[in-house]
Design a protein around this motif. Sequence first.
Motif, PDB file in Angstrom:
ATOM      1  N   ARG A 227      73.340  26.433  41.305  1.00 53.08           N
ATOM      2  CA  ARG A 227      73.647  27.858  41.183  1.00 53.08           C
ATOM      3  C   ARG A 227      72.570  28.689  41.877  1.00 53.08           C
ATOM      4  O   ARG A 227      71.385  28.443  41.690  1.00 53.08           O
ATOM      5  N   PRO A 228      72.996  29.675  42.676  1.00 50.82           N
ATOM      6  CA  PRO A 228      71.997  30.510  43.348  1.00 50.82           C
ATOM      7  C   PRO A 228      71.139  31.303  42.360  1.00 50.82           C
ATOM      8  O   PRO A 228      69.957  31.533  42.594  1.00 50.82           O
ATOM      9  N   GLN A 229      71.727  31.709  41.246  1.00 47.34           N
ATOM     10  CA  GLN A 229      70.978  32.385  40.195  1.00 47.34           C
ATOM     11  C   GLN A 229      71.197  31.639  38.883  1.00 47.34           C
ATOM     12  O   GLN A 229      72.324  31.313  38.524  1.00 47.34           O
ATOM     13  N   SER A 230      70.112  31.404  38.180  1.00 46.73           N
ATOM     14  CA  SER A 230      70.215  30.682  36.914  1.00 46.73           C
ATOM     15  C   SER A 230      70.847  31.563  35.842  1.00 46.73           C
ATOM     16  O   SER A 230      70.489  32.731  35.706  1.00 46.73           O
TER      17      SER A 230
ATOM     18  N   ASP B 278      70.276  32.344  32.906  1.00 42.27           N
ATOM     19  CA  ASP B 278      69.196  32.238  31.933  1.00 42.27           C
ATOM     20  C   ASP B 278      69.638  32.654  30.531  1.00 42.27           C
ATOM     21  O   ASP B 278      70.270  33.696  30.345  1.00 42.27           O
TER      22      ASP B 278
ATOM     23  N   SER C  54      64.939  29.328  32.518  1.00 38.90           N
ATOM     24  CA  SER C  54      64.380  29.278  33.868  1.00 38.90           C
ATOM     25  C   SER C  54      63.132  30.136  33.937  1.00 38.90           C
ATOM     26  O   SER C  54      62.963  31.073  33.142  1.00 38.90           O
TER      27      SER C  54
ATOM     28  N   ASP D  92      60.655  33.186  38.561  1.00 36.90           N
ATOM     29  CA  ASP D  92      60.948  32.995  39.990  1.00 36.90           C
ATOM     30  C   ASP D  92      62.100  32.016  40.221  1.00 36.90           C
ATOM     31  O   ASP D  92      62.455  31.724  41.355  1.00 36.90           O
ATOM     32  N   GLU D  93      62.677  31.481  39.130  1.00 40.89           N
ATOM     33  CA  GLU D  93      63.810  30.554  39.140  1.00 40.89           C
ATOM     34  C   GLU D  93      63.509  29.229  39.851  1.00 40.89           C
ATOM     35  O   GLU D  93      64.411  28.485  40.215  1.00 40.89           O
TER      36      GLU D  93
ATOM     37  N   ARG E 273      63.977  25.193  36.202  1.00 44.08           N
ATOM     38  CA  ARG E 273      65.134  25.403  35.326  1.00 44.08           C
ATOM     39  C   ARG E 273      65.240  24.229  34.370  1.00 44.08           C
ATOM     40  O   ARG E 273      64.956  23.091  34.747  1.00 44.08           O
TER      41      ARG E 273
END
Length: 200
Positions: free
Chosen positions: A81-84, A86, A101, A104-105, A108
């Motif tokens: 996934r490009p963005q977690s 969270d 996460s 800064d991701e 994870r």
Amino acid sequence: MTIFDRIMEAQELLGKNREHAQSPEEKELFLLAIDALWFVWRNGQTYEFERYRKDVESEAPPRVIASFSTRDEAEVWVKARPQSPDLALVLIADEYHVVLSSRDEQRRALVPDMAIAYHIEQMTRNGLPPVVATFNTRDEADVWFRSQSEPPPQTVIQIGSERYLAAFYQNLQHRALFPFSVVERLHQIRRRREQKEAGE
């Protein structure tokens, strides 16, 4: 009234209350709530938000955003996934996990979570809920559960001598059975914590 109308109405109410807020901190909190509703709207999640609210109103088990058979599948999904997502909840082999996460991701993780134990504990606070169906084996219960085209969000059943929560996650079309005994694990964790605190 559509969900869009209700969001607009809620934002207007929040805006009016913001004008009468007693402090800058209160004003900021009202603005945060208004922005959260705009975020839902502008990111195309309005209908998903409506479904979420229906889950909350039905007192369904805590919502999950994905379900996986194995931890490996879940880890591949999180990393891809490009963005977690969270702090979102997922199921791995029908056990709750929370996605964590770093800011800064770059890191994870999937951490086991006791959300379903808290939910069942709350359900049983005033006594055991009635059983809807009884089965001798888990296989019999699975067949019964799968045969329902659109089961309710949650149903209490009994397999042998143990109660289970039959949960249906409509957003995923996923069915899961959770033994009420998961609450005992929660009690054990609390007892260990109390013993540790008493020993300090």
